[in-house]
Design a protein around this motif. Structure first.
Motif, PDB file in Angstrom:
ATOM      1  N   LYS B 193      -3.803 -22.714 -37.897  1.00 49.41           N
ATOM      2  CA  LYS B 193      -4.840 -24.000 -38.138  1.00 49.41           C
ATOM      3  C   LYS B 193      -6.504 -24.381 -39.204  1.00 49.41           C
ATOM      4  N   GLU B 194      -7.189 -23.095 -38.055  1.00 53.36           N
ATOM      5  CA  GLU B 194      -8.214 -22.548 -38.459  1.00 53.36           C
ATOM      6  C   GLU B 194      -8.334 -21.903 -40.223  1.00 53.36           C
ATOM      7  N   GLY B 195      -7.184 -21.670 -40.760  1.00 48.53           N
ATOM      8  CA  GLY B 195      -7.411 -20.614 -41.551  1.00 48.53           C
ATOM      9  C   GLY B 195      -7.323 -19.377 -41.920  1.00 48.53           C
ATOM     10  N   MET B 196      -7.019 -18.264 -40.365  1.00 50.63           N
ATOM     11  CA  MET B 196      -7.680 -17.161 -40.431  1.00 50.63           C
ATOM     12  C   MET B 196      -6.250 -16.634 -41.344  1.00 50.63           C
ATOM     13  N   THR B 197      -6.012 -15.929 -42.044  1.00 48.60           N
ATOM     14  CA  THR B 197      -5.338 -14.990 -42.199  1.00 48.60           C
ATOM     15  C   THR B 197      -4.390 -14.337 -41.249  1.00 48.60           C
ATOM     16  N   MET B 198      -2.638 -14.149 -41.362  1.00 49.19           N
ATOM     17  CA  MET B 198      -2.358 -13.439 -40.355  1.00 49.19           C
ATOM     18  C   MET B 198      -0.858 -13.542 -40.691  1.00 49.19           C
ATOM     19  N   ILE B 199      -0.470 -12.405 -40.241  1.00 51.46           N
ATOM     20  CA  ILE B 199       0.920 -11.226 -40.914  1.00 51.46           C
ATOM     21  C   ILE B 199       1.264 -11.353 -39.629  1.00 51.46           C
ATOM     22  N   VAL B 200       2.274 -12.743 -39.431  1.00 54.42           N
ATOM     23  CA  VAL B 200       2.868 -12.373 -38.011  1.00 54.42           C
ATOM     24  C   VAL B 200       4.897 -11.494 -37.332  1.00 54.42           C
ATOM     25  N   VAL B 201       4.873 -10.532 -37.123  1.00 53.29           N
ATOM     26  CA  VAL B 201       6.248 -10.601 -36.784  1.00 53.29           C
ATOM     27  C   VAL B 201       6.916 -11.227 -35.488  1.00 53.29           C
ATOM     28  N   THR B 202       7.924 -12.293 -35.595  1.00 58.48           N
ATOM     29  CA  THR B 202       8.711 -13.148 -34.366  1.00 58.48           C
ATOM     30  C   THR B 202       9.529 -13.202 -34.461  1.00 58.48           C
ATOM     31  N   HIS B 203      10.426 -13.332 -33.445  1.00 60.96           N
ATOM     32  CA  HIS B 203      11.475 -13.930 -33.376  1.00 60.96           C
ATOM     33  C   HIS B 203      11.176 -15.770 -33.145  1.00 60.96           C
ATOM     34  N   GLU B 204       9.919 -16.009 -32.915  1.00 58.64           N
ATOM     35  CA  GLU B 204       9.813 -17.245 -32.736  1.00 58.64           C
ATOM     36  C   GLU B 204      10.282 -18.194 -34.216  1.00 58.64           C
ATOM     37  N   MET B 205      11.366 -18.675 -34.173  1.00 62.45           N
ATOM     38  CA  MET B 205      11.641 -19.867 -35.758  1.00 62.45           C
ATOM     39  C   MET B 205      10.905 -21.378 -36.065  1.00 62.45           C
ATOM     40  N   GLY B 206      10.675 -21.449 -34.407  1.00 63.78           N
ATOM     41  CA  GLY B 206       9.851 -22.379 -34.132  1.00 63.78           C
ATOM     42  C   GLY B 206       8.544 -22.126 -34.638  1.00 63.78           C
ATOM     43  N   PHE B 207       7.842 -21.547 -34.245  1.00 57.05           N
ATOM     44  CA  PHE B 207       6.165 -20.854 -35.084  1.00 57.05           C
ATOM     45  C   PHE B 207       6.672 -20.954 -36.181  1.00 57.05           C
ATOM     46  N   ALA B 208       7.753 -19.864 -37.214  1.00 56.94           N
ATOM     47  CA  ALA B 208       7.115 -20.112 -38.439  1.00 56.94           C
ATOM     48  C   ALA B 208       7.430 -21.826 -39.432  1.00 56.94           C
ATOM     49  N   ARG B 209       8.558 -22.063 -37.818  1.00 60.62           N
ATOM     50  CA  ARG B 209       8.291 -23.366 -39.214  1.00 60.62           C
ATOM     51  C   ARG B 209       7.473 -24.623 -39.145  1.00 60.62           C
ATOM     52  N   LYS B 210       6.596 -24.231 -37.703  1.00 57.44           N
ATOM     53  CA  LYS B 210       5.767 -25.277 -37.496  1.00 57.44           C
ATOM     54  C   LYS B 210       4.279 -24.402 -38.597  1.00 57.44           C
ATOM     55  N   ALA B 211       4.272 -23.045 -38.483  1.00 55.15           N
ATOM     56  CA  ALA B 211       2.702 -22.548 -38.753  1.00 55.15           C
ATOM     57  C   ALA B 211       2.296 -21.494 -40.621  1.00 55.15           C
ATOM     58  N   ALA B 212       4.075 -21.461 -40.791  1.00 58.55           N
ATOM     59  CA  ALA B 212       3.841 -20.088 -41.736  1.00 58.55           C
ATOM     60  C   ALA B 212       3.700 -21.117 -43.145  1.00 58.55           C
ATOM     61  N   ASP B 213       3.558 -20.596 -43.432  1.00 55.23           N
ATOM     62  CA  ASP B 213       2.551 -20.691 -45.239  1.00 55.23           C
ATOM     63  C   ASP B 213       4.222 -20.530 -45.920  1.00 55.23           C
ATOM     64  N   ARG B 214       4.750 -18.687 -45.582  1.00 53.34           N
ATOM     65  CA  ARG B 214       6.114 -18.753 -45.555  1.00 53.34           C
ATOM     66  C   ARG B 214       6.033 -17.837 -45.053  1.00 53.34           C
ATOM     67  N   VAL B 215       7.688 -17.476 -45.073  1.00 53.56           N
ATOM     68  CA  VAL B 215       8.487 -16.344 -44.432  1.00 53.56           C
ATOM     69  C   VAL B 215       8.755 -15.621 -45.310  1.00 53.56           C
TER      70      VAL B 215
END
Lengths: 216, 251
Positions: B193-215
């Motif tokens: 939310k604070e605008g950090m550029t992030m690349i996240v490898v994860t199995h947490e689909m909830g996080f992907a839905r909530k926070a991702a700009d792209r999957v």
């Protein structure tokens, strides 16, 4: 028994010389051995090769050969010294460094690889990763084998007695010649004085080991 | 596949290839991540997503192609690489906190030793970061005394202390007990939310839905899909992605 009691000052002098030889060689070997271990895990292939060759050659040849080399070959190559003691220190530290390098290397390998990765990922250079993260943690597993090597060094320093350096064993040989009827007593005396040096090292080892134990 | 203008990319991978022996783990990967973007990389295990993440700060070497951070191509080794790595924060699956240092020292070590920040200032900033991730009161402890979730939050603080341009997360919650996953994800969502550029490898689909700009969906070393989260989860294009998602949703 007289041979020992009458010559206590001589034994004492021998003990001090042995202590001196072992301490100086031990310190040099620790520094050299750690550098060799660092070279062995460095990203530079040439350093790794040099370190490996050094360790294999010195670890797998008798200490006596290192002594011959330092006492006889080096002077012919123009490296001269006033006392044989210097040659003894060169031989002992060069030889012991090979063992220390192996011990430190195995300690480095005992630190989980993630520790180095985390250190690299925050931008540390190889030297910082090694000195700030890996070696302090490796030290904990390395203490017991290091003390073993230092105990061996104290005993190995007796080889210097055969190269005209008067240390504990050298004096022991002189006394054995002088007291032909009490050779056994003289040698038992020598052994006793070696124990005076090596047993405390063993005790130190277990104390330090307990102090630096770390939980993961 | 959506394409992005490479010009404004903060992280840019072009034609990246890597093998582990016979195994082709990264096949011609092209990926651009813009400043402020949160990209979640998902896919079955063995798809190469962790390798991809680790290649971005060169914990894994690559054989072909280029990776650049903020316009600079990753150097081979040495000081230049170390400098670039300082700009790329990394959070590992197994936390990797320095076991012999306190929580506070874990966070201050990088700023002090790598950036030359004075100790007093580093301590102050580190405490602020530890408070922010909710483990301020643990500062004098050793990592082994903390729970996994707390350790991982410290690891995030440690990476943030270097003021990185981009943060890489390599399965940050995979080694955690279920009840600790959310406390780590919350910190990550806040960060996003604070605008950090992030690349996240994860199995947490909830996080992907909530926070991702792209999957980004990977399979067999390739990027198979690259889409907005709602697009990807509701209407995946490829069979591989459909298959993957159906396996997740049946449980």
């Amino acid at each position: 028994m007289d041979a020992i009691l009458e010559n206590l000052p001589l034994y004492w002098e021998g003990l001090l010389r042995t202590l001196f030889l072992s301490t100086v060689s031990g310190v040099i070997a620790l520094v050299l051995g750690t550098l060799l271990a660092a070279a062995r895990v460095s990203p530079v292939a040439a350093l790794r090769g040099f370190s490996m060759t050094y360790v294999e050659v010195l670890r797998n040849t008798p200490l006596t050969i290192a002594f011959f080399f330092a006492a006889i070959v080096l002077p012919r190559l123009g490296v001269t010294f006033d006392q044989f003691e210097v040659a003894a220190i060169i031989a002992l530290s060069a030889y012991t460094a090979a063992f220390i390098a192996e011990a430190v290397r195995s300690g480095v390998n005992s630190v989980p690889v993630g520790q180095a990765e985390a250190a690299r990922s925050i931008g540390m250079k190889f030297s910082q990763v090694l000195s700030l993260i890996i070696l302090p943690q490796a030290l904990r597993t390395v203490i017991p084998p290091l003390i073993n090597i230092l105990i061996a060094l104290v005993k190995n320093s007796s080889v210097a007695g055969a190269f005209f350096v008067l240390e504990l064993f050298g004096y022991g040989r002189q006394l054995a010649n002088a007291y032909g009827d009490q050779v056994l007593a003289v040698l038992l005396g020598v052994a006793f004085f070696y124990l005076l040096l090596t047993v405390p090292l063993g005790i130190l080892a277990s104390t330090v080991e307990r102090k630096v134990a770390i939980s993961r | 596949m959506t394409t992005h203008v490479p010009g404004d990319a903060l992280v840019s991978l072009n034609g990246v290839n890597k093998h582990y022996g016979q195994l082709h783990v990264l096949k011609d990967i092209n990926l651009n991540v813009r400043k402020g973007e949160v990209v979640v990389v998902i896919g079955p295990s063995g798809s190469g997503k962790s390798t991809l993440c680790r290649a971005i700060n060169r914990l894994e070497t690559i054989e072909g192609g280029t990776i650049s951070i903020d316009g600079k191509v990753l150097p081979e080794e040495g000081k230049e690489l170390a400098r670039l790595r300082a700009d790329v924060g990394m959070v590992f699956q197994s936390f990797n906190l320095f076991a012999h240092k306190t929580i506070l020292e874990n966070v201050t070590l990088g700023p002090i030793k790598v950036k030359g920040v004075p100790k007093a200032q580093a301590d102050k900033e580190a405490m602020a970061l530890l408070e922010r991730v909710g483990v301020g009161h643990q500062a004098p402890k050793l990592p082994a005394q903390l729970s996994g979730g707390q350790q991982q939050r410290v690891a995030i603080a440690r990476a943030l202390a270097m003021k990185p341009k981009v943060m890489l997360f390599d399965e940050p919650t995979s080694a955690l007990d279920p009840e600790m996953i959310n406390e780590v994800l919350d910190v990550m969502i806040q960060l996003a939310k604070e605008g950090m550029t992030m690349i996240v490898v994860t199995h947490e689909m909830g996080f992907a839905r909530k926070a991702a700009d792209r999957v980004v969906f990977m399979a067999d070393g390739q990027i198979v899909e690259d889409a907005k989260p709602e697009e990807f989860f509701t209407n995946p294009q490829s069979d591989r992605a459909k298959d993957f998602l159906s396996k997740l949703l049946t449980h």
